[in-house]
Design a protein around this motif. Structure first.
Motif, PDB file in Angstrom:
ATOM      1  N   THR A 218       0.815  -1.221   0.000  1.00 15.09           N
ATOM      2  CA  THR A 218       0.000   0.000   0.000  1.00 15.09           C
ATOM      3  C   THR A 218       0.846   1.267   0.000  1.00 15.09           C
ATOM      4  O   THR A 218       0.300   2.367   0.026  1.00 15.09           O
TER       5      THR A 218
ATOM      6  N   THR B  83      -2.330   9.899   3.108  1.00 12.21           N
ATOM      7  CA  THR B  83      -2.857   8.646   2.586  1.00 12.21           C
ATOM      8  C   THR B  83      -4.252   8.886   2.004  1.00 12.21           C
ATOM      9  O   THR B  83      -4.846   9.950   2.207  1.00 12.21           O
ATOM     10  N   PHE B  84      -4.746   7.899   1.269  1.00  7.00           N
ATOM     11  CA  PHE B  84      -6.137   7.932   0.820  1.00  7.00           C
ATOM     12  C   PHE B  84      -6.687   6.513   0.837  1.00  7.00           C
ATOM     13  O   PHE B  84      -5.923   5.544   0.888  1.00  7.00           O
ATOM     14  N   GLU B  85      -8.004   6.408   0.781  1.00  2.35           N
ATOM     15  CA  GLU B  85      -8.651   5.097   0.850  1.00  2.35           C
ATOM     16  C   GLU B  85      -8.989   4.598  -0.548  1.00  2.35           C
ATOM     17  O   GLU B  85      -9.381   5.377  -1.424  1.00  2.35           O
TER      18      GLU B  85
ATOM     19  N   VAL C  79     -14.144   0.113   2.521  1.00  3.41           N
ATOM     20  CA  VAL C  79     -12.742   0.479   2.365  1.00  3.41           C
ATOM     21  C   VAL C  79     -11.886  -0.786   2.310  1.00  3.41           C
ATOM     22  O   VAL C  79     -11.968  -1.636   3.197  1.00  3.41           O
TER      23      VAL C  79
ATOM     24  N   THR D  88      -5.848   1.595   3.110  1.00  2.00           N
ATOM     25  CA  THR D  88      -5.376   2.973   3.132  1.00  2.00           C
ATOM     26  C   THR D  88      -4.022   3.001   2.438  1.00  2.00           C
ATOM     27  O   THR D  88      -3.105   2.269   2.808  1.00  2.00           O
TER      28      THR D  88
END
Length: 493
Positions: free
Chosen positions: A13, A29-31, A40, A43
């Motif tokens: 990730t 960060t982003f989902e 989700v 991350t």
């Protein structure tokens, strides 16, 4: 029959820079979301300009001073073959990631698209030791030859509708040519590119040759397009963003750009065609991958003599198109890739209704969870309607009636796009006339979606320029140098 468990182990990730998985400099960060469940998945590290700078620095060092461009073609070929082998060994994992991150069908990924991806790596591995120049016959006493050399550091901006195949189609020829690269996957589907970066390291691709920076278009994508140390850019996506990429490249270091953009492809069915086969191809050409294909034959022109029977058979086939769990091998139709696209497709369907097209079937959301849309057919569609002009990128089929060959050629070409097309007829004269007249990068006669690693793919007009796949797919990653020396008894000495 479900082919995978509901739980998923997401291994990678972070960003992949200089052979290592690292956090972004900002720590942002982003989902990433599972479109079938709206849950989700993971991350993911969000790369920005400063991360692109680090990745480009690694790629620049790997190109200027590293082994990859200096390896023999045979050595590059062996590493690429190992990479393809690892993809094949990890086919279930790749298919799993495609399903949970992009809503694609496990069966079509595992048994078609992912095998095509590793075979694309193998195909271009065969080019690595066959890149050669030419000997020139000069008009004076000069001996000259050309060298075909790697262009340098390449920036790849990859779309969300086919991350494994698009990764392979862009990375394979760049590797064969001896380039190094920075890859910016779509923020909606980052997981596959990170896993493939991991496999490339296991295969022996040197550190810095492949770098993957997750992030968003206005930040990470823009940094790729404008970076002064990136020597060429490839982009696959919408025409609007493609124009932005081209402008950014022009205002930085004038780097060459290859663009594969949108489409509104005609699928033309003549009276003499096999109607059942035409219906089958029209359905697959529009509903495969939930219609999220730039090459979808979404303008289905049907000659008036068979129009009504064609529509009846089309309706029956589409109503039997199974919607549901993308891991179920019986499912033919999964969720749209993301919520934004889901809303856009539903909006386009509403526009079709308002403009007076006849809704035959579908036209709304499906189920209570996930970004599912019913496969949709419109008839009585006219050329001026938005559903006949704009790329929808979803499961919407527009049927348009025509009378003559001359008429349908004119109408098929009356679009800003020119990516693909299909022709259904038993008449060789009609097939030849139409295929020579359609302004598109591909014409498929009595077939559709016949993509192959050996066939160059790209568009006319606002569908872009440059070609992916085939020998032509190497051209963007090579440049030609002329080397000249005088012959010993030349008067120039």
């Amino acid at each position: 029959m479900s082919s995978k468990p509901a739980t998923h182990d997401i291994k990678f990730t972070k960003l992949f820079i200089n052979g290592e998985f690292v956090d972004s400099i900002s720590g942002n960060t982003f989902e990433t979301i599972n479109p079938a469940t709206e849950e989700v998945l993971a991350t993911v590290a969000e790369g920005r300009k400063e991360d692109i700078d680090l990745a480009v620095k690694a790629a620049r060092e790997a190109f200027d001073n590293g082994p990859w461009p200096r390896l023999s073609g045979e050595a590059r070929r062996k590493i690429m073959l190992k990479f393809a082998d690892l993809m094949e060994e990890n086919a279930d994992e790749l298919a799993n990631l495609e399903v949970i991150d992009g809503g694609k069908l496990f069966g079509s990924m595992r048994y078609f698209e992912i095998p095509l991806s590793w075979e694309t790596i193998r195909y271009f591995s065969g080019a690595a030791d066959k890149i050669r120049g030419a000997t020139l016959k000069m008009s004076s006493n000069i001996q000259a030859y050309t060298l075909r050399e790697p262009i340098g550091v390449v920036g790849h901006i990859i779309p969300w509708n086919g991350p494994t195949f698009m990764f392979s189609a862009k990375v394979a020829p760049a590797l064969a040519a001896g380039c190094t690269m920075v890859i910016k996957p779509a923020e909606q589907t980052p997981l596959v590119s990170l896993f493939l970066a991991h496999l490339s390291k296991l295969a022996g691709v040197p550190d810095g040759v492949i770098n993957v920076v997750n992030g968003f278009g206005p930040t990470a994508g823009a940094a790729v397009s404008t970076h002064m140390d990136i020597d060429a850019v490839t982009f696959m996506g919408s025409t609007e963003v493609g124009r932005t990429v081209m402008q950014a490249a022009a205002t930085s270091n004038l780097k060459p750009v290859s663009l594969e953009l949108g489409g509104k492809s005609p699928f033309i069915v003549f009276d003499d065609a096999d109607v059942d086969k035409a219906v089958e191809l029209a359905v697959v050409g529009n509903l495969a991958n939930k219609g999220e294909m730039c090459i979808a034959g979404s303008r289905v022109f049907v000659q008036e003599g068979i129009h009504d029977v064609f529509v009846k058979k089309l309706e029956a086939t589409v109503k039997g198109w199974a919607i549901g769990d993308p891991f179920d091998l019986a499912t033919r139709h999964g969720p749209q890739n993301n919520k934004e696209q889901y809303r856009k497709v539903l909006s386009c369907i509403q526009n079709g209704k308002k403009e007076g097209a006849t809704l035959v079937t579908g036209g709304g959301p499906f189920g209570k969870k996930g970004f599912y849309i019913e496969p949709t057919i419109f008839t009585n569609v006219t050329d001026d309607m938005s559903i006949a002009k704009e790329e929808i990128f979803g499961p919407v089929i527009s049927v348009l009636k025509f009378k003559t060959v001359k008429e349908v050629i004119k109408r098929a070409n009356a679009t800003k796009y020119g990516l693909a097309s299909g022709v259904m007829t038993k008449n060789i004269d009609i097939a030849n006339t139409v295929s020579r007249s359609i302004r598109a990068g591909a014409v498929w006669i009595n077939c559709y979606l016949t993509l192959d690693k050996d066939a160059p793919h790209g568009g006319y007009k606002m569908s872009g320029f440059g070609r992916e796949l085939g020998w032509e797919g190497l051209e963007h990653y090579l440049q030609v140098k002329t080397v000249a020396t005088p012959i010993y008894d030349s008067p120039w000495l």
